[in-house]
Design an enzyme around this catalytic site. Structure first.
Site, PDB file in Angstrom:
ATOM      1  N   HIS A  52      29.557  33.121  65.990  1.00  0.00           N
ATOM      2  CA  HIS A  52      29.159  31.865  65.356  1.00  0.00           C
ATOM      3  C   HIS A  52      27.634  31.731  65.313  1.00  0.00           C
ATOM      4  CE1 HIS A  52      29.484  27.946  63.775  1.00  0.00           C
ATOM      5  NE2 HIS A  52      30.581  27.570  64.381  1.00  0.00           N
ATOM      6  N   ASP A  91      39.269  38.012  47.777  1.00  0.00           N
ATOM      7  CA  ASP A  91      40.232  38.871  47.091  1.00  0.00           C
ATOM      8  C   ASP A  91      39.717  40.313  47.147  1.00  0.00           C
ATOM      9  OD1 ASP A  91      41.888  40.268  45.398  1.00  0.00           O
ATOM     10  OD2 ASP A  91      41.546  38.991  43.645  1.00  0.00           O
TER      11      ASP A  91
END
Length: 490
Positions: A225, A431
């Site tokens: 993070h 994708d």
């Protein structure tokens, strides 16, 4: 009928912030560090010793190393090792911003992304990752400490840890991992084998692609993070997907630009308080767009102002939890969430797109328990909206070092609820060449404070999925019933 799943957790209760095995790995730390920085170093150093290795080349023909078993479910690691950038990258060190180094950004974020089908996904994603790292070369580096005991990134080009694995069942057999903790998280997330060795720094990103017998696959991710916020992580994985689909480079060029974020004067903090742990249970609920829009319309009619989907769901979860948990009548309750601050830094930061670091203010809202529990839902929405409107002022004061606006001074206890919106960070659009994910979700088994994460529901559903881990078993029925009433009322 909305989906509702409950699963009991098994975390112990107590006042120890870390379990003894974890604490035993803590290294000796400089006594000059403030307590929060010392904890950050300890966590990073611990994850280094547990999950890293040194100079291990990719093993295309390696023997399967490890199998995880759970009833009829098993995952076998086929190959694992480092994926380095495909070409030369700059060397040296890069600073992190003050937002990257906040206590809330310490450690790794675990998530699982589920895809219905793919052809040699591990090979294609691994190659695309290698090429993407030429542009995102800091991600292939390692964490280090500067001479001023500040966390920074050493651009070593060592690479990202990558595991290619196969599962013994279909995705349908594990319910498409809608509850990822229904299987051992070590099976679907990238944990290097014990003999992987050590590294001279800290691995920033680990990935595992697991192929299932049905032809589908999952991408398990453990990312720091301190390098990415949610939007930044989504941008990075979309870059990998761009290249996997045939692009020669990411459609959005990354920029580091951490020095564009002002560094407020350091605030003096005492030692962190002990953290309680709780036996939280998991609740998953899908809320349709129709129900959310009905509340929005009602709010506009009553107040003449707009409210967001985030406002509606945050208010409902906060109110439902406040009513369900056993707190004293005159106590206070709090919610915390990361408020995107990119628009507040547009002069210095957003002159061009591509920033992938942390750029959020940890907003906390405090209110009397009675006001949240006994007020109407519209009143709680207004409470949240009013606090959000103060973001520019609070953010500015924090950047100037005002101790009254220190977002980390609030206590973390059972009255605190963390809200995270993962529905718009970009993961849904990733994708790799075979379509976007069926769904994605965090693998969250934390028990220090209550949390609720907003996700996209699996297609073709519209609306949002609530993944809550914020009440103990004795309170779960009340919490569940209030959410169900909200999700099903006409």
């Amino acid at each position: 009928m909305p989906l509702l799943i409950l699963q009991c957790a098994s975390a112990p209760s107590g006042e120890l912030p870390f379990s003894p095995p974890l604490a035993s790995h803590w290294p000796a730390l400089p006594t000059s560090l403030n307590p929060l920085r010392a904890i950050a170093m300890a966590i990073f150093s611990t994850e280094s010793s547990l999950y890293s290795h040194k100079d291990r080349a990719w093993q295309e023909n390696a023997e399967p190393e490890e199998t995880f078993l759970s009833m009829d479910f098993s995952v076998t690691k086929l190959t694992e090792g480092l994926v380095a950038p495909a070409g030369p990258t700059p060397a040296g060190t890069l600073p992190l911003s003050v937002m990257d180094k906040t206590p809330g950004s310490v450690g790794l974020v675990d998530s699982i992304h589920v895809f219905r089908h793919g052809r040699q996904p591990a090979k294609i994603i691994r190659e695309a990752l290698s090429r993407a790292l030429v542009f995102y070369y800091p991600v292939a580096g390692r964490f280090a400490m500067s001479d001023q005991d500040e966390l920074e990134v050493a651009c070593t080009a060592d690479g990202v840890y990558f595991i290619d694995a196969s599962a013994s069942c279909s995705l349908e057999d594990v319910n498409y991992l809608q509850l990822p903790l229904s299987v051992p998280k070590e099976s679907i997330l990238p944990y290097p084998s014990p003999d992987a060795g050590q590294t001279e720094g800290i691995v920033i990103l680990l990935m595992q692609v697991t192929e299932f017998t049905c032809g589908g696959f999952t991408v398990g991710i453990r990312s720091s993070h301190a390098i990415f916020d949610g939007i930044g992580a989504g941008q990075f994985f979309q870059a990998i997907a761009d290249i996997a689909r045939g692009c020669t480079e990411p459609l959005v060029k990354p920029i580091w630009c951490r020095d564009a974020i002002p560094s407020p004067p350091k605030l003096q903090r005492g030692p962190p308080p002990p953290l309680l742990t709780f036996k939280f249970v998991d609740t998953i609920l899908d809320v349709s767009s129709d129900h959310i829009n009905r509340i929005k319309d009602e709010f506009i009619k009553k107040t003449g102002t707009f409210c967001s989907t985030f406002d509606v769901l945050t208010a409902k979860v906060w109110q439902s939890r406040t009513r369900a948990i056993q707190l004293e009548e005159h106590s206070t309750v709090r919610i915390g969430f990361a408020a995107n601050a990119r628009h507040l830094l547009y002069k210095s930061l957003l002159k061009e797109e591509g920033y992938y670091g942390n750029c959020a203010y940890p907003m906390t809202i405090t209110a009397p328990r009675q006001k949240v529990a006994d007020g109407s839902l519209l009143e709680v929405i207004s409470l949240i909206k009013d606090a959000k409107q103060c973001l520019p002022i609070r953010f500015s004061k924090w950047m100037m070092g005002d101790p009254q606006e220190d977002p980390f001074k609030e206590p973390i206890d059972y009255g605190f609820l963390s809200i995270s919106d993962w529905s718009r960070v970009g993961f849904s659009e990733v994708d790799y060449g075979w379509g976007t994910p069926i769904h994605f979700c965090p693998v969250n088994d934390y028990n220090f404070f209550g949390s609720c994460i907003f996700l996209r529901p699996p297609a073709p559903k519209q609306g949002l999925r609530l993944m809550a881990r914020c009440v103990v078993k004795e309170e779960s029925a009340s919490f569940r019933d209030q959410l169900m009433e909200f999700a099903t009322e006409r």
